[in-house]
Scaffold this motif. Structure first.
Motif, PDB file in Angstrom:
ATOM      1  N   MET A 117      -0.135   8.186 -23.396  1.00 24.42           N
ATOM      2  CA  MET A 117      -0.883   8.238 -23.821  1.00 24.42           C
ATOM      3  C   MET A 117      -1.227   6.486 -23.746  1.00 24.42           C
ATOM      4  O   MET A 117      -2.109   6.269 -22.860  1.00 24.42           O
ATOM      5  N   HIS A 118       0.132   5.921 -24.331  1.00 21.44           N
ATOM      6  CA  HIS A 118      -0.171   4.314 -24.423  1.00 21.44           C
ATOM      7  C   HIS A 118       0.849   3.658 -23.200  1.00 21.44           C
ATOM      8  O   HIS A 118      -0.075   2.880 -22.501  1.00 21.44           O
ATOM      9  N   TYR A 119       1.784   5.012 -22.567  1.00 18.69           N
ATOM     10  CA  TYR A 119       2.394   4.122 -21.279  1.00 18.69           C
ATOM     11  C   TYR A 119       2.409   4.388 -19.872  1.00 18.69           C
ATOM     12  O   TYR A 119       1.554   3.864 -18.997  1.00 18.69           O
ATOM     13  N   TYR A 120       2.307   5.888 -20.369  1.00 17.07           N
ATOM     14  CA  TYR A 120       2.485   6.249 -18.763  1.00 17.07           C
ATOM     15  C   TYR A 120       1.721   6.508 -17.287  1.00 17.07           C
ATOM     16  O   TYR A 120       1.308   6.352 -16.739  1.00 17.07           O
ATOM     17  N   TYR A 121       0.120   6.549 -18.532  1.00 16.92           N
ATOM     18  CA  TYR A 121      -1.085   6.825 -17.691  1.00 16.92           C
ATOM     19  C   TYR A 121      -0.941   5.688 -16.915  1.00 16.92           C
ATOM     20  O   TYR A 121      -1.322   5.544 -16.197  1.00 16.92           O
ATOM     21  N   PRO A 122      -1.197   4.219 -17.307  1.00 16.58           N
ATOM     22  CA  PRO A 122      -1.584   3.622 -16.939  1.00 16.58           C
ATOM     23  C   PRO A 122      -0.439   3.231 -15.936  1.00 16.58           C
ATOM     24  O   PRO A 122      -1.232   2.124 -14.885  1.00 16.58           O
ATOM     25  N   LEU A 123       1.544   3.253 -16.487  1.00 18.88           N
ATOM     26  CA  LEU A 123       1.891   3.366 -15.775  1.00 18.88           C
ATOM     27  C   LEU A 123       1.591   3.632 -14.306  1.00 18.88           C
ATOM     28  O   LEU A 123       2.334   3.603 -12.720  1.00 18.88           O
ATOM     29  N   LEU A 124       1.123   5.048 -14.217  1.00 16.20           N
ATOM     30  CA  LEU A 124       0.909   6.083 -12.957  1.00 16.20           C
ATOM     31  C   LEU A 124      -0.529   5.182 -12.229  1.00 16.20           C
ATOM     32  O   LEU A 124      -0.647   4.909 -11.216  1.00 16.20           O
ATOM     33  N   TYR A 125      -1.039   4.422 -12.718  1.00 14.24           N
ATOM     34  CA  TYR A 125      -2.337   3.905 -11.925  1.00 14.24           C
ATOM     35  C   TYR A 125      -1.297   2.551 -11.426  1.00 14.24           C
ATOM     36  O   TYR A 125      -2.024   2.460 -10.583  1.00 14.24           O
ATOM     37  N   ILE A 126      -1.090   2.218 -12.338  1.00 13.28           N
ATOM     38  CA  ILE A 126      -0.158   0.826 -11.428  1.00 13.28           C
ATOM     39  C   ILE A 126       1.022   1.199 -10.110  1.00 13.28           C
ATOM     40  O   ILE A 126       0.750   0.610  -9.940  1.00 13.28           O
ATOM     41  N   ALA A 127       1.416   2.222 -10.452  1.00 14.12           N
ATOM     42  CA  ALA A 127       2.368   2.923  -9.124  1.00 14.12           C
ATOM     43  C   ALA A 127       1.333   2.681  -8.063  1.00 14.12           C
ATOM     44  O   ALA A 127       1.618   2.720  -6.783  1.00 14.12           O
ATOM     45  N   LEU A 128       0.147   4.428  -8.126  1.00 12.22           N
ATOM     46  CA  LEU A 128      -0.312   3.930  -7.268  1.00 12.22           C
ATOM     47  C   LEU A 128      -1.188   3.270  -6.421  1.00 12.22           C
ATOM     48  O   LEU A 128      -1.572   3.114  -5.886  1.00 12.22           O
ATOM     49  N   SER A 129      -1.358   1.713  -7.473  1.00 19.32           N
ATOM     50  CA  SER A 129      -1.965   0.281  -6.985  1.00 19.32           C
ATOM     51  C   SER A 129      -0.625   0.654  -5.718  1.00 19.32           C
ATOM     52  O   SER A 129      -0.815   0.055  -4.959  1.00 19.32           O
ATOM     53  N   ILE A 130       0.101   0.170  -6.601  1.00 18.60           N
ATOM     54  CA  ILE A 130       1.353  -0.395  -5.273  1.00 18.60           C
ATOM     55  C   ILE A 130       1.847   0.891  -3.933  1.00 18.60           C
ATOM     56  O   ILE A 130       2.086  -0.010  -2.958  1.00 18.60           O
ATOM     57  N   ALA A 131       1.479   2.037  -4.422  1.00 21.97           N
ATOM     58  CA  ALA A 131       1.741   2.595  -3.601  1.00 21.97           C
ATOM     59  C   ALA A 131       0.441   2.428  -2.514  1.00 21.97           C
ATOM     60  O   ALA A 131       0.682   2.393  -0.753  1.00 21.97           O
ATOM     61  N   CYS A 132      -1.219   1.879  -2.321  1.00 24.44           N
ATOM     62  CA  CYS A 132      -2.079   1.992  -1.841  1.00 24.44           C
ATOM     63  C   CYS A 132      -1.627   0.582  -0.938  1.00 24.44           C
ATOM     64  O   CYS A 132      -1.726  -0.021   0.307  1.00 24.44           O
ATOM     65  N   LEU A 133      -1.332  -0.739  -1.653  1.00 25.09           N
ATOM     66  CA  LEU A 133      -0.822  -1.557  -1.152  1.00 25.09           C
ATOM     67  C   LEU A 133       0.733  -1.658   0.099  1.00 25.09           C
ATOM     68  O   LEU A 133       0.154  -2.514   0.949  1.00 25.09           O
ATOM     69  N   ILE A 134       1.050  -0.976  -0.336  1.00 28.72           N
ATOM     70  CA  ILE A 134       2.529  -0.498   1.238  1.00 28.72           C
ATOM     71  C   ILE A 134       1.546   0.428   1.649  1.00 28.72           C
ATOM     72  O   ILE A 134       2.008  -0.109   3.388  1.00 28.72           O
ATOM     73  N   LEU A 135       0.881   1.090   1.828  1.00 32.08           N
ATOM     74  CA  LEU A 135       0.553   2.221   2.673  1.00 32.08           C
ATOM     75  C   LEU A 135      -0.246   1.868   3.197  1.00 32.08           C
ATOM     76  O   LEU A 135      -1.273   1.593   4.507  1.00 32.08           O
ATOM     77  N   TYR A 136      -1.664   0.476   2.549  1.00 36.44           N
ATOM     78  CA  TYR A 136      -2.185  -0.714   3.542  1.00 36.44           C
ATOM     79  C   TYR A 136      -2.432  -1.948   3.907  1.00 36.44           C
ATOM     80  O   TYR A 136      -2.788  -2.578   4.248  1.00 36.44           O
ATOM     81  N   ARG A 137      -0.702  -2.201   3.902  1.00 37.90           N
ATOM     82  CA  ARG A 137      -0.572  -3.977   4.124  1.00 37.90           C
ATOM     83  C   ARG A 137      -0.734  -4.112   5.649  1.00 37.90           C
ATOM     84  O   ARG A 137      -0.223  -5.010   5.362  1.00 37.90           O
ATOM     85  N   LYS A 138      -1.471  -3.347   6.172  1.00 41.81           N
ATOM     86  CA  LYS A 138      -1.675  -4.349   7.810  1.00 41.81           C
ATOM     87  C   LYS A 138      -3.183  -4.710   7.672  1.00 41.81           C
ATOM     88  O   LYS A 138      -3.518  -5.258   9.010  1.00 41.81           O
ATOM     89  N   ARG A 139      -3.963  -4.059   6.626  1.00 39.37           N
ATOM     90  CA  ARG A 139      -5.182  -4.711   6.260  1.00 39.37           C
ATOM     91  C   ARG A 139      -5.132  -6.155   5.825  1.00 39.37           C
ATOM     92  O   ARG A 139      -6.652  -6.065   5.682  1.00 39.37           O
ATOM     93  N   TYR A 140      -3.985  -6.511   5.371  1.00 39.63           N
ATOM     94  CA  TYR A 140      -4.335  -8.184   4.395  1.00 39.63           C
ATOM     95  C   TYR A 140      -3.124  -8.838   4.724  1.00 39.63           C
ATOM     96  O   TYR A 140      -2.377  -8.880   6.184  1.00 39.63           O
ATOM     97  N   GLU A 141      -3.976 -10.244   4.591  1.00 43.81           N
ATOM     98  CA  GLU A 141      -2.447 -10.897   5.182  1.00 43.81           C
ATOM     99  C   GLU A 141      -1.031 -10.806   4.270  1.00 43.81           C
ATOM    100  O   GLU A 141      -0.923 -10.743   3.027  1.00 43.81           O
ATOM    101  N   THR A 142      -0.247 -11.111   4.461  1.00 47.37           N
ATOM    102  CA  THR A 142       1.203 -11.589   3.483  1.00 47.37           C
ATOM    103  C   THR A 142       0.770 -11.850   2.478  1.00 47.37           C
ATOM    104  O   THR A 142       1.699 -11.193   1.696  1.00 47.37           O
ATOM    105  N   VAL A 143       0.623 -13.109   2.718  1.00 50.06           N
ATOM    106  CA  VAL A 143       0.423 -13.912   1.364  1.00 50.06           C
ATOM    107  C   VAL A 143      -1.017 -13.064   0.328  1.00 50.06           C
ATOM    108  O   VAL A 143       0.379 -12.971  -0.949  1.00 50.06           O
TER     109      VAL A 143
END
Length: 646
Positions: A151-177
């Protein structure tokens, strides 16, 4: 199960310092005048949750450091709210990233994203009864339950991991910076999360890390320039959506128009076929010259109307992609014969000469769609004859070798007509464009549209040259494969044209005598659900010596064929209840029964249907022959004679 001892000191100075900065940033965003986009709106919501969670974490740490500072019930509610807020913050971060990368979200996706948050809220709500997160049943000291780390760590980390995955998956939709800024922030958050979880559990830095990351994202991403970019992208997205909707509406309207034209052409065909048949009967039966002339004038007008209806039907089939190009070997001489037969009537009615010339050497056999080529050339010849008052319509055929066993077939239709003005040439293949010099001859403008569409389907092209009062030339160029490398013999259509001239003069007395010799004593059954068609058919066969019976349904056909031995059956295709094809199949089944009179009787189908390869379809279904409506007297007689003589 680990205890939370009262002597444990939770260090929250870093988070306490960040509360002021979080509140200042929220106020700044609130006061800033800027247009809201989905990204800026979610970033603002993320900051609100972050500020609330930071303040709440400081209060909870004070309650842990100073037991009794807060009433037990209030403290437990605050702890549960604090745990839920951490997961809410991860959820808001993921929604912000999804908006940032412009990922499409539907109800199903939103539900999947919210599922861990819903589970988190449910577990915290039931914790007072289950103690699964924090157990308060052991006196003054609380104990961590089996789901405390989740409840304190794994659920928040799950959302952060999904955010990183989205950034990698859609990496061509925004600038490198931008990508690097977001990834660095998320990695920074994960790293310090792990430090607190594994090494320094009493150092309250979770929300401190989030606040630092929020400041970095604000200065790196939420800049005025990026705001303008987001607004422009949102406007572009809305424009694209509106354009797609308008395109879809236009496509639906075009489809409805096509279906309407096709249905109208089908409904108009029946009365036109009736008119044509009645005119033929008048010409056959009339003895007075002026009556016959009236009928011929009516026939010319009905032929023009029938051509328009056929054009509508063919144009709609092309628009709905119902036609398929078929490659098959064909003899060049047979193709030219077919063009002569298909085009002669239009030329003959105008009293024009029709010449066919083959220039140079021509392969005897090619591979392509002969039926489609014949249709295009028939349109071009009819078009040439329509606008030529006197003189000649010519077809000039040549072949230019392109590569091994491949050639460019060129067929040029020329005339000595009135020609076309230069400014009108570009309008020839524009749908429904009016050309002033060519409108008085009638027509709906479908012919050249159909010819161009059919040619393009064969990967060919049509070129036109013309001068006013000097005639026109339409050149059809189609790539074809060579089926037989042997050269074609010199082509001479003289005998074919002579036969066509004889056929165009009408039925002579000697021909009627020939038909009587063939038809005399034969029993013929004609089946059609339209009484006028039955009248026309019996009129055509009148005087031939044949005994003609009629019926108006497939079931009547089966009943009459069972009792009477017919020599020939003419059967309409489209009839209610039992159509022509089904009737034929039942007829063939019943022939095996004892006492069935009409055994192995030839059956000719009669139809007003349109489409490619109809003749092949009907022959494959078992019909002996095929007649297209409107039925003409001479083709009818010739077809019946051919079958009866077999």
């Amino acid at each position: 199960m680990p205890h939370e001892h009262t002597q444990d000191i939770y260090i929250a100075y870093l988070e306490a310092a960040m509360v002021i900065f979080d509140l200042m940033l929220c106020i700044f965003l609130r006061l800033q005048k800027r247009d809201e986009t989905a990204v800026t709106r979610r970033f603002t919501q993320l900051l609100y949750v972050l500020a609330f969670g930071t303040l709440l974490d400081v209060v909870v740490s004070m309650g842990l450091n100073h037991p009794g500072l807060l009433p037990p019930f209030i403290f437990r509610v605050l702890r549960a709210t604090n745990g839920i807020t951490a997961t809410v913050l991860g959820y808001m971060l993921l929604r912000y990233v999804l908006a940032f990368v412009r990922a499409k979200q539907d109800v199903k996706t939103e539900g999947l994203i919210a599922l861990p948050l819903i589970l988190c809220i449910g577990l915290w709500m039931t914790n007072p009864f289950t103690g699964s997160v924090i157990n308060y049943q052991q006196g003054a000291e609380s104990m961590r339950g089996p789901l405390f780390m989740t409840m304190h760590y794994y659920y928040p980390l799950l959302y952060i991991a999904l955010s990183i995955a989205c950034l990698i998956l859609y990496r061509k939709r925004y600038e490198t910076v931008q990508r690097n800024a977001l990834l660095c922030n998320l990695v920074f958050i994960v790293s310090l999360y792990l430090v607190q979880m594994l090494l320094l559990p009493h150092l309250m830095i979770t929300y401190y890390v989030g606040s630092v990351a929020a400041f970095t994202m604000f200065f790196a991403l939420e800049t005025p320039a990026y705001d303008r970019l987001l607004r422009a992208m949102d406007a572009l997205e809305k424009t694209k959506k509106n354009a797609d909707e308008m395109t879809e509406r236009a496509r639906n309207a075009e489809h409805k128009k096509t279906l309407f034209l096709r249905d109208m052409s089908q409904k108009m065909r029946v009365p036109v076929n009736t008119i044509v048949g009645m005119e033929e009967m008048i010409v056959k039966a009339a003895t007075q010259g002026h009556i016959r002339e009236y009928a011929r004038q009516m026939s010319a007008s009905s032929d023009r109307l029938n051509t328009i209806i056929q054009g509508i039907g063919e144009y709609t089939r092309i628009e709905t992609a119902e036609q398929v190009v078929e490659e098959a070997p064909y003899e060049m001489a047979a193709l030219l014969d077919g063009i002569c037969v298909a085009s002669y009537e239009e030329v003959h009615k105008k009293g024009l000469q029709f010449h066919v010339t083959v220039q140079g050497q021509m392969p005897s056999s090619l591979l392509g769609d002969a039926e489609r080529i014949t249709r295009v050339l028939k349109i071009l010849v009819q078009n040439a004859a329509k606008f030529t008052e006197e003189g000649t319509v010519s077809l000039i055929v040549s072949c230019e070798e392109m590569a091994e066993r491949t050639c460019l077939l060129q067929l040029k239709v020329t005339d000595t007509g009135r020609g076309i003005r230069a400014e009108d040439l570009q309008k020839l293949f524009v749908p429904f464009a009016k050309i002033s010099s060519r409108t008085e001859n009638g027509g709906a403008g479908f012919g050249l549209l159909i010819a161009k569409a059919l040619t393009e389907q064969m990967k060919g092209a049509i070129a036109v040259t013309s001068k006013p009062l000097a005639g026109s030339a339409f050149t059809l160029s189609i790539p074809q494969r060579i089926s037989n490398v042997a050269w074609m013999q010199p082509y001479d259509p003289t005998q074919l044209i002579a036969r066509l001239e004889r056929d165009a003069t009408g039925l002579a007395d000697e021909e009627m005598d020939r038909y009587k010799n063939i038809f005399d004593g034969k029993r013929i059954l004609v089946i059609d659900d339209t009484s006028v068609v039955l009248t026309i058919m019996t009129g055509f066969l009148k005087g031939t010596g044949a005994q003609v019976d009629i019926g108006r349904s497939g079931s009547v056909c089966l009943m009459m064929a069972e009792k009477t031995p017919y020599d020939l059956i003419i059967l309409d295709h489209l009839m209610p209840e039992l159509d022509g094809v089904a009737t034929l199949h039942l007829l063939r089944e019943k022939e095996a029964e004892a006492g069935f009179a009409s055994k192995e009787v030839p059956v000719i189908v009669m139809t007003g249907n349109e489409g490619e390869n109809l003749k092949e379809y009907y022959l494959n279904e078992g019909f002996t022959g095929y007649l297209a409506k409107p039925v003409r007297v001479r083709p009818l007689m010739d077809k019946l004679c051919d079958i009866l003589l077999k």
